[in-house]
Motif scaffolding. Structure first.
Motif, short mmCIF file in Angstrom:
data_model
loop_
_atom_site.label_atom_id
_atom_site.label_comp_id
_atom_site.label_asym_id
_atom_site.label_seq_id
_atom_site.Cartn_x
_atom_site.Cartn_y
_atom_site.Cartn_z
N GLY A 99 128.89 58.26 28.32
CA GLY A 99 128.62 57.54 27.19
C GLY A 99 129.89 56.50 27.38
N ARG A 100 131.17 56.82 28.40
CA ARG A 100 131.89 55.87 27.68
C ARG A 100 131.81 54.49 29.10
NH1 ARG A 100 135.28 60.55 28.83
NH2 ARG A 100 135.67 60.35 31.10
N THR A 101 131.15 54.44 29.73
CA THR A 101 130.67 53.25 30.43
C THR A 101 130.12 52.45 29.45
OG1 THR A 101 128.47 53.81 30.87
CG2 THR A 101 130.38 54.84 32.35
N SER A 102 129.70 52.79 27.92
CA SER A 102 129.14 50.92 27.78
C SER A 102 127.89 52.20 26.04
CB SER A 102 127.91 50.41 28.48
OG SER A 102 126.41 51.16 28.01
N GLU A 147 122.82 51.82 37.24
CA GLU A 147 122.72 50.81 36.32
C GLU A 147 122.98 48.98 37.17
OE1 GLU A 147 123.36 51.77 33.48
OE2 GLU A 147 123.01 53.18 34.05
N LEU A 148 123.24 49.51 38.85
CA LEU A 148 122.60 47.98 39.48
C LEU A 148 123.53 46.86 38.58
CD1 LEU A 148 118.94 48.37 40.99
CD2 LEU A 148 121.27 48.82 41.67
N GLU A 149 124.22 47.15 38.25
CA GLU A 149 125.93 45.93 38.46
C GLU A 149 127.02 45.47 39.42
OE1 GLU A 149 125.64 45.68 33.37
OE2 GLU A 149 126.76 47.60 34.41
N SER A 150 126.79 46.66 40.38
CA SER A 150 127.62 46.41 41.02
C SER A 150 126.42 46.08 42.57
CB SER A 150 128.65 47.76 41.27
OG SER A 150 129.11 47.62 43.07
N SER A 151 127.27 44.77 43.10
CA SER A 151 126.67 44.81 44.24
C SER A 151 126.72 45.45 45.14
CB SER A 151 127.45 43.36 45.37
OG SER A 151 129.03 43.51 45.68
N ASP A 152 127.01 47.06 44.94
CA ASP A 152 127.36 47.96 45.79
C ASP A 152 125.58 48.68 46.30
OD1 ASP A 152 130.23 47.65 46.59
OD2 ASP A 152 130.57 49.08 45.44
N HIS A 154 122.86 47.66 45.81
CA HIS A 154 121.75 46.01 45.43
C HIS A 154 121.29 45.73 47.11
CE1 HIS A 154 121.22 44.22 41.60
NE2 HIS A 154 122.85 44.71 42.02
N ASN A 155 121.59 46.89 48.13
CA ASN A 155 120.94 47.18 49.67
C ASN A 155 120.85 48.49 49.75
OD1 ASN A 155 120.58 46.91 52.25
ND2 ASN A 155 122.48 48.36 53.13
N ASP A 156 121.01 49.24 49.26
CA ASP A 156 121.14 50.80 48.91
C ASP A 156 121.45 51.74 47.48
OD1 ASP A 156 120.13 53.30 49.19
OD2 ASP A 156 121.50 54.20 50.16
N THR A 157 120.49 51.54 46.71
CA THR A 157 120.61 52.04 45.14
C THR A 157 121.12 53.06 45.70
OG1 THR A 157 119.05 52.82 44.87
CG2 THR A 157 119.37 50.73 44.37
N MET A 158 121.14 53.96 46.28
CA MET A 158 122.30 55.31 46.27
C MET A 158 123.85 54.68 46.45
SD MET A 158 120.15 57.94 45.50
CE MET A 158 121.20 58.69 45.91
N LEU A 159 123.77 54.32 47.02
CA LEU A 159 125.21 53.52 46.77
C LEU A 159 125.62 52.84 45.82
CD1 LEU A 159 125.55 52.57 50.33
CD2 LEU A 159 125.57 54.62 50.03
N ASP A 160 124.91 52.65 44.19
CA ASP A 160 125.86 52.23 43.50
C ASP A 160 126.20 53.12 43.04
OD1 ASP A 160 124.71 49.78 41.05
OD2 ASP A 160 125.42 51.85 40.56
N PRO A 161 127.99 52.62 42.16
CA PRO A 161 129.11 53.42 41.52
C PRO A 161 128.21 53.84 40.75
CG PRO A 161 129.40 50.54 41.74
CD PRO A 161 128.39 51.06 42.63
N GLU A 162 127.52 53.30 40.04
CA GLU A 162 126.76 54.38 38.85
C GLU A 162 125.55 55.28 39.07
OE1 GLU A 162 128.40 54.70 36.00
OE2 GLU A 162 129.76 53.01 36.88
N GLN A 163 125.60 55.15 39.66
CA GLN A 163 123.86 56.24 40.52
C GLN A 163 124.48 57.29 39.59
OE1 GLN A 163 125.30 58.70 43.48
NE2 GLN A 163 122.67 59.45 42.63
N ARG A 164 123.18 57.51 39.31
CA ARG A 164 123.09 59.08 38.52
C ARG A 164 121.69 59.73 39.00
NH1 ARG A 164 126.52 56.12 35.25
NH2 ARG A 164 128.66 57.20 35.17
N ILE A 165 122.09 61.59 38.51
CA ILE A 165 120.76 61.73 38.84
C ILE A 165 120.14 62.84 37.61
CG2 ILE A 165 119.17 64.31 39.56
CD1 ILE A 165 120.29 62.39 41.80
#
Length: 443
Positions: A99-102, A147-152, A154-165
């Motif tokens: 909730g604090r992210t946006s 969220e896919l706003e980080s480059s991390d 875009h190779n594997d979305t599981m590595l996105d820092p804002e990845q959640r279940i």
């Protein structure tokens, strides 16, 4: 909601988009003010029936890149059990952080949490920017929210820092009449399956695919010997199917003769009943028994004609991890996605480093992996492992049964669907695979 359901049941998909979205809906929730409900109670004695509520909740605002889905059916996963017993922590911490992210994400920070990480249903509305899906589409949803706003990512979305279940680390999950998802969680509903059958594979099927088949996991190949813990369970039953379908050799570990029979029905031949064979990998709460690791390894070699596992499909965690590291072949892989018996693993590192073994952590799946796993379901190559179906009102009992391991395969929940068996639009494909679809029913 009744008008929406009537339109879906009548096959009038085009009408769904013209009907008003209800201002509220029924959803299965946990309450923030009950987070201390089970303090001092042993994990095994915590009862999801006391903490899971069926509430009328407001329909959330629809944002860009999102969709509202009328949920016909959902399923129970172990993350719903964790949520319901507030272990290893309350999920309200996840919702507050999200909730604090946006400002848009602040919708998720509520004093109640609508749970559930699977669904099959019909798209009600799509938000701005959604072009691949429209109201009336029959869909299933995977549970990766990014969220896919980080480059991390875009190779594997599981590595996105804002990845959640979704439904665990986010709100508005699938154990409800309506769910809020990101549009890139949606996939086509397999046409030969009923709503409850289509809803049941999502999380576990995709998790098993990444863990075992994907290059991000064990990268299984034909001929690999694959040791599968809990091979008839919600996760292991898909791993067993992937191994068989991919030309590997599964060695199925189960805890009863009934579970062994299920594995045989799926086509597995090499089976270890750990209960009847009496494996006890721990002498007590603090010390493991390497002699049992060796006895277990010898039994595997007896079944395989002298071969050790190329891959160990791990998810029990603390109870089995020492044995898993030991029995993997030299240069083999232990791939783990969970720790249902405990998170603090211990093993003899000599067997890892001196034999060049690898431990790989695997968590759910990215969109591509989930799509491929669902495609195999849709083509009748992999089948649902649904054993029992509950009503939305019975979700607490369903989670209780999963918590006590009093189930096989996956447990489904009817949300809007008034009865089991609805939603099949390809009866010919269904007829060709009906026996396999029903392997787990009534077990």
């Amino acid at each position: 909601m009744q008008k929406i359901l009537d339109a879906i049941l009548a096959g009038e998909r085009e009408a769904v988009g013209s009907l008003p979205v209800p201002e509220s809906y029924r959803g299965v929730t946990v309450h923030e003010d009950e987070a201390g409900l089970f303090e001092g109670v042993a994990t095994r004695d915590k009862d999801p029936r006391k903490s899971l509520h069926l509430d009328e909740v407001p329909t959330p605002e629809l944002g860009p890149g999102e969709a509202l889905v009328a949920v016909m059916a959902s399923a129970i996963n172990y993350n719903t059990v964790w949520t319901s017993i507030f272990e290893p922590m309350s999920t309200f911490g996840f919702l507050k952080r999200y909730g604090r992210t946006s400002p848009l994400a602040s919708r998720h920070d509520l004093p109640y949490h609508v749970v559930g990480s699977d669904l099959a249903g019909v798209v009600l509305r799509t938000g701005p920017g959604v072009q691949a899906w429209k109201p009336g589409d029959e869909v299933v949803a995977h549970c990766l929210s990014v969220e896919l706003e980080s480059s991390d990512g875009h190779n594997d979305t599981m590595l996105d820092p804002e990845q959640r279940i979704w439904g665990f680390e986010t709100n508005f999950g699938g154990l409800a009449e309506v769910a809020l998802v990101k549009s890139n969680q949606l996939m086509p509903k397999p046409k030969h399956l009923s709503w409850e059958e289509a809803a049941s594979p999502g999380l576990v099927n995709s998790t098993a695919y990444r863990q075992l088949v994907s290059t991000n996991g064990a990268n299984m190949k034909q001929g690999d010997v694959v040791l599968i813990w809990g091979a008839s369970g919600g996760l292991g039953s898909y791993a067993t199917q992937f191994a068989l379908n991919g030309g590997a050799i599964p060695v199925c570990v189960v805890s009863s003769d009934e579970k062994a029979d299920i594995c045989r029905k799926m086509g597995a031949e090499l089976i270890i009943n750990r209960s009847s064979e009496g494996y006890k990998f721990w002498k007590d709460d603090n010390e493991q028994d390497p002699r049992e690791w060796k006895r277990f390894g010898a039994r595997i070699r007896e079944l395989t004609g002298g071969e050790d596992p190329d891959i160990v499909f791990e998810h029990p965690g603390r109870e089995t991890f020492g044995a898993s590291v030991y029995v993997a072949r030299k240069g083999g892989t232990i791939v783990t996605c969970a720790s249902t018996s405990g998170y603090m693993h211990s093993y003899d590192n000599r067997y890892l480093w001196m034999n060049l073994k690898r431990i790989i952590g695997s968590h759910f799946a990215n969109y591509r992996e989930a799509w491929e796993a669902n495609r195999l379901i849709a083509k009748g190559k992999i089948h649902p492992t649904l054993s029992k179906v509950y009503s939305l009102e019975e979700t607490g009992q369903a989670a209780h049964d999963v918590h006590r391991n009093a189930h096989q395969g996956k447990v489904g929940v009817l949300c809007l669907a008034p009865e089991p068996g609805l939603g099949v639009t390809d009866p010919e494909l269904r007829a060709a695979h009906l026996t396999a679809i029903n392997h787990f029913r009534g077990v």
